[in-house]
Motif scaffolding. Sequence first.
Motif, PDB file in Angstrom:
ATOM      1  N   LEU A 288       2.335  -5.229  -5.646  1.00 38.37           N
ATOM      2  CA  LEU A 288       1.253  -4.351  -5.204  1.00 38.37           C
ATOM      3  C   LEU A 288       0.430  -5.090  -4.166  1.00 38.37           C
ATOM      4  O   LEU A 288      -0.002  -6.226  -4.395  1.00 38.37           O
ATOM      5  CB  LEU A 288       0.378  -3.954  -6.398  1.00 38.37           C
ATOM      6  N   ILE A 289       0.223  -4.452  -3.019  1.00 36.80           N
ATOM      7  CA  ILE A 289      -0.467  -5.087  -1.901  1.00 36.80           C
ATOM      8  C   ILE A 289      -1.665  -4.222  -1.534  1.00 36.80           C
ATOM      9  O   ILE A 289      -1.503  -3.043  -1.193  1.00 36.80           O
ATOM     10  CB  ILE A 289       0.465  -5.221  -0.673  1.00 36.80           C
ATOM     11  N   SER A 290      -2.845  -4.773  -1.617  1.00 31.93           N
ATOM     12  CA  SER A 290      -4.034  -4.013  -1.219  1.00 31.93           C
ATOM     13  C   SER A 290      -4.093  -3.937   0.293  1.00 31.93           C
ATOM     14  O   SER A 290      -3.970  -4.946   0.990  1.00 31.93           O
ATOM     15  CB  SER A 290      -5.298  -4.675  -1.768  1.00 31.93           C
ATOM     16  N   TYR A 291      -4.270  -2.741   0.795  1.00 25.99           N
ATOM     17  CA  TYR A 291      -4.311  -2.509   2.233  1.00 25.99           C
ATOM     18  C   TYR A 291      -5.430  -3.314   2.887  1.00 25.99           C
ATOM     19  O   TYR A 291      -6.544  -3.409   2.368  1.00 25.99           O
ATOM     20  CB  TYR A 291      -4.518  -1.021   2.501  1.00 25.99           C
ATOM     21  N   ASN A 292      -5.112  -3.893   4.042  1.00 26.57           N
ATOM     22  CA  ASN A 292      -6.108  -4.601   4.831  1.00 26.57           C
ATOM     23  C   ASN A 292      -6.665  -3.650   5.881  1.00 26.57           C
ATOM     24  O   ASN A 292      -5.922  -3.156   6.731  1.00 26.57           O
ATOM     25  CB  ASN A 292      -5.483  -5.819   5.535  1.00 26.57           C
ATOM     26  N   ALA A 293      -7.953  -3.376   5.774  1.00 30.24           N
ATOM     27  CA  ALA A 293      -8.571  -2.442   6.712  1.00 30.24           C
ATOM     28  C   ALA A 293      -8.321  -2.893   8.147  1.00 30.24           C
ATOM     29  O   ALA A 293      -8.563  -4.048   8.500  1.00 30.24           O
ATOM     30  CB  ALA A 293     -10.065  -2.339   6.441  1.00 30.24           C
ATOM     31  N   THR A 294      -7.812  -1.991   8.977  1.00 30.81           N
ATOM     32  CA  THR A 294      -7.434  -2.292  10.351  1.00 30.81           C
ATOM     33  C   THR A 294      -7.988  -1.220  11.267  1.00 30.81           C
ATOM     34  O   THR A 294      -7.912  -0.032  10.953  1.00 30.81           O
ATOM     35  CB  THR A 294      -5.891  -2.325  10.486  1.00 30.81           C
ATOM     36  N   GLU A 295      -8.536  -1.636  12.389  1.00 27.19           N
ATOM     37  CA  GLU A 295      -9.075  -0.646  13.314  1.00 27.19           C
ATOM     38  C   GLU A 295      -7.970   0.266  13.822  1.00 27.19           C
ATOM     39  O   GLU A 295      -6.809  -0.116  13.893  1.00 27.19           O
ATOM     40  CB  GLU A 295      -9.784  -1.332  14.484  1.00 27.19           C
ATOM     41  N   ASP A 296      -8.337   1.483  14.139  1.00 21.26           N
ATOM     42  CA  ASP A 296      -7.427   2.521  14.610  1.00 21.26           C
ATOM     43  C   ASP A 296      -6.565   3.109  13.503  1.00 21.26           C
ATOM     44  O   ASP A 296      -5.684   3.930  13.788  1.00 21.26           O
ATOM     45  CB  ASP A 296      -6.512   2.009  15.740  1.00 21.26           C
ATOM     46  N   MET A 297      -6.791   2.707  12.245  1.00 15.69           N
ATOM     47  CA  MET A 297      -6.029   3.255  11.135  1.00 15.69           C
ATOM     48  C   MET A 297      -6.950   4.072  10.221  1.00 15.69           C
ATOM     49  O   MET A 297      -8.097   3.685   9.993  1.00 15.69           O
ATOM     50  CB  MET A 297      -5.366   2.122  10.336  1.00 15.69           C
ATOM     51  N   PRO A 298      -6.440   5.182   9.673  1.00 20.94           N
ATOM     52  CA  PRO A 298      -7.288   6.097   8.896  1.00 20.94           C
ATOM     53  C   PRO A 298      -7.384   5.760   7.416  1.00 20.94           C
ATOM     54  O   PRO A 298      -7.693   6.647   6.611  1.00 20.94           O
ATOM     55  CB  PRO A 298      -6.582   7.439   9.102  1.00 20.94           C
ATOM     56  N   TYR A 299      -7.143   4.507   7.044  1.00 21.87           N
ATOM     57  CA  TYR A 299      -7.095   4.150   5.631  1.00 21.87           C
ATOM     58  C   TYR A 299      -8.131   3.083   5.291  1.00 21.87           C
ATOM     59  O   TYR A 299      -8.638   2.389   6.173  1.00 21.87           O
ATOM     60  CB  TYR A 299      -5.697   3.637   5.263  1.00 21.87           C
ATOM     61  N   HIS A 300      -8.381   2.943   3.983  1.00 23.72           N
ATOM     62  CA  HIS A 300      -9.244   1.860   3.519  1.00 23.72           C
ATOM     63  C   HIS A 300      -8.606   1.218   2.292  1.00 23.72           C
ATOM     64  O   HIS A 300      -7.691   1.784   1.677  1.00 23.72           O
ATOM     65  CB  HIS A 300     -10.660   2.362   3.197  1.00 23.72           C
ATOM     66  N   ALA A 301      -9.087   0.034   1.968  1.00 22.32           N
ATOM     67  CA  ALA A 301      -8.533  -0.723   0.846  1.00 22.32           C
ATOM     68  C   ALA A 301      -8.935  -0.084  -0.479  1.00 22.32           C
ATOM     69  O   ALA A 301     -10.003   0.522  -0.600  1.00 22.32           O
ATOM     70  CB  ALA A 301      -9.018  -2.165   0.900  1.00 22.32           C
ATOM     71  N   PRO A 302      -8.101  -0.209  -1.501  1.00 23.19           N
ATOM     72  CA  PRO A 302      -8.485   0.254  -2.832  1.00 23.19           C
ATOM     73  C   PRO A 302      -9.492  -0.714  -3.448  1.00 23.19           C
ATOM     74  O   PRO A 302      -9.601  -1.862  -3.015  1.00 23.19           O
ATOM     75  CB  PRO A 302      -7.167   0.227  -3.593  1.00 23.19           C
ATOM     76  N   SER A 303     -10.226  -0.246  -4.443  1.00 16.14           N
ATOM     77  CA  SER A 303     -11.103  -1.163  -5.169  1.00 16.14           C
ATOM     78  C   SER A 303     -10.258  -2.084  -6.035  1.00 16.14           C
ATOM     79  O   SER A 303      -9.110  -1.769  -6.379  1.00 16.14           O
ATOM     80  CB  SER A 303     -12.078  -0.390  -6.056  1.00 16.14           C
ATOM     81  N   ARG A 304     -10.821  -3.227  -6.366  1.00 11.76           N
ATOM     82  CA  ARG A 304     -10.109  -4.164  -7.245  1.00 11.76           C
ATOM     83  C   ARG A 304      -9.803  -3.499  -8.589  1.00 11.76           C
ATOM     84  O   ARG A 304      -8.713  -3.670  -9.144  1.00 11.76           O
ATOM     85  CB  ARG A 304     -10.974  -5.417  -7.467  1.00 11.76           C
ATOM     86  N   GLU A 305     -10.740  -2.700  -9.072  1.00  8.66           N
ATOM     87  CA  GLU A 305     -10.549  -2.028 -10.360  1.00  8.66           C
ATOM     88  C   GLU A 305      -9.384  -1.042 -10.301  1.00  8.66           C
ATOM     89  O   GLU A 305      -8.570  -0.961 -11.239  1.00  8.66           O
ATOM     90  CB  GLU A 305     -11.834  -1.298 -10.764  1.00  8.66           C
ATOM     91  N   ASP A 306      -9.283  -0.310  -9.199  1.00 13.82           N
ATOM     92  CA  ASP A 306      -8.180   0.647  -9.056  1.00 13.82           C
ATOM     93  C   ASP A 306      -6.837  -0.071  -8.962  1.00 13.82           C
ATOM     94  O   ASP A 306      -5.830   0.386  -9.520  1.00 13.82           O
ATOM     95  CB  ASP A 306      -8.397   1.523  -7.826  1.00 13.82           C
ATOM     96  N   ALA A 307      -6.799  -1.177  -8.238  1.00 14.52           N
ATOM     97  CA  ALA A 307      -5.556  -1.944  -8.124  1.00 14.52           C
ATOM     98  C   ALA A 307      -5.123  -2.480  -9.485  1.00 14.52           C
ATOM     99  O   ALA A 307      -3.938  -2.412  -9.853  1.00 14.52           O
ATOM    100  CB  ALA A 307      -5.737  -3.083  -7.132  1.00 14.52           C
ATOM    101  N   GLU A 308      -6.065  -3.015 -10.250  1.00 13.94           N
ATOM    102  CA  GLU A 308      -5.737  -3.552 -11.570  1.00 13.94           C
ATOM    103  C   GLU A 308      -5.331  -2.450 -12.536  1.00 13.94           C
ATOM    104  O   GLU A 308      -4.422  -2.637 -13.359  1.00 13.94           O
ATOM    105  CB  GLU A 308      -6.926  -4.342 -12.109  1.00 13.94           C
ATOM    106  N   ALA A 309      -5.967  -1.294 -12.426  1.00 18.97           N
ATOM    107  CA  ALA A 309      -5.601  -0.170 -13.291  1.00 18.97           C
ATOM    108  C   ALA A 309      -4.172   0.285 -12.987  1.00 18.97           C
ATOM    109  O   ALA A 309      -3.388   0.609 -13.901  1.00 18.97           O
ATOM    110  CB  ALA A 309      -6.579   0.985 -13.101  1.00 18.97           C
ATOM    111  N   PHE A 310      -3.824   0.328 -11.701  1.00 19.54           N
ATOM    112  CA  PHE A 310      -2.472   0.696 -11.273  1.00 19.54           C
ATOM    113  C   PHE A 310      -1.456  -0.286 -11.868  1.00 19.54           C
ATOM    114  O   PHE A 310      -0.440   0.110 -12.442  1.00 19.54           O
ATOM    115  CB  PHE A 310      -2.405   0.687  -9.749  1.00 19.54           C
ATOM    116  N   GLN A 311      -1.755  -1.578 -11.730  1.00 18.37           N
ATOM    117  CA  GLN A 311      -0.866  -2.613 -12.273  1.00 18.37           C
ATOM    118  C   GLN A 311      -0.724  -2.470 -13.787  1.00 18.37           C
ATOM    119  O   GLN A 311       0.394  -2.569 -14.324  1.00 18.37           O
ATOM    120  CB  GLN A 311      -1.424  -3.995 -11.936  1.00 18.37           C
ATOM    121  N   ASN A 312      -1.805  -2.235 -14.480  1.00 15.75           N
ATOM    122  CA  ASN A 312      -1.758  -2.148 -15.944  1.00 15.75           C
ATOM    123  C   ASN A 312      -0.916  -0.971 -16.417  1.00 15.75           C
ATOM    124  O   ASN A 312      -0.192  -1.073 -17.420  1.00 15.75           O
ATOM    125  CB  ASN A 312      -3.179  -2.048 -16.510  1.00 15.75           C
TER     126      ASN A 312
END
Length: 344
Positions: A288-312
């Motif tokens: 699982l790789i948290s997205y790195n916010a990058t200019e010109d892209m329409p996405y944002h990183a997940p919260s640490r809690e959401d990433a850990e919940a996904f993993q669990n």
Amino acid sequence: MINLLDLTRTELETFCTQELGLPRFRAEQLWQWMWQKGVADFDAMTNIAKPLREALKEKCEVRWPEIEKTQVSEDGTTKFLFRMQDGKRIESVIIPMHDRYSQCLSTQAGCAMGCTFCNTGLMGFERNLTHGEILGQVLAARKHLEDNDLPPLKNLVFMGMGEPLLNLDTLLRVLGTLPDTKGLNISWRRSMVSTVGFPDQLRTLGDSEMALPAISLHAPNQALREQIMPKAARFHIDDLVAALRAYPMRPRERITIEYLLLGGVNDRPEHARELATLLSGLRCKVNLISYNATEDMPYHAPSREDAEAFQNILKQKGMTAFIRRSMGADIAAACGQLKADQAK
């Protein structure tokens, strides 16, 4: 003028014996100088007679990609901007991992896949890289590490710019060159091919038995994959997973599934449960790789809690899942951030 780095060992032997009229052992000498010792200057190849060195200069060369720029992250990750002979630029990254380094290699200038979260995709496709341009990245990185008294380069991931399976013939030649004990001597067990996954090409790679794939999946169903990876999703996700189930593996080997968590897009609990169902029974591990916010892209990183919940959730479903630490984000060297500067 031919670049000898573009030749496999067998091709180099043919070139030396048929084109230059040299005995076969001369090809072995050249091979060791180029790949084992990292020498590009014929004059430095001291066990080759001077008249022969002069003859070589007239017909061939040993040309590495030119390092145009080097950036070093706070965490030790180093990004190289390479310039090819025709002016095309690519990027490659070396990442510190305890007592060794791992390198992300580019296989194409630009990329045709156009994934909506990836900066390389903004470049579009320019051309495939050659055998020498791909492995020249390894030679340059290895010299950088030696010159700076850093740990050695041990692992390779074809995970830089481009889609490796769309340069498959050259990729297979590269994979054949890597383990040569009189050359780079990098075991296939330390090489991984990162791909969005083309079933037919995956079968060819599997038949070669020269590398395991890391699949850039990033979605648990066909509809969401079509949304964020429209070109990769031309092949149905069920057909991709079927190809992975058929992939030949030795005991204890597993396929790596790369899943980029995009905040609010593919990181919900229902996505984790759907992913576990999709991959059920497949011998794999999930990075699982948290997205790195990058200019010109329409996405944002997940919260640490959401990433850990996904993993669990994945772990509760019996899957092996890791949250991969992002490296080199401060120099735009992290996943999805590579975008060679095209300014002249």
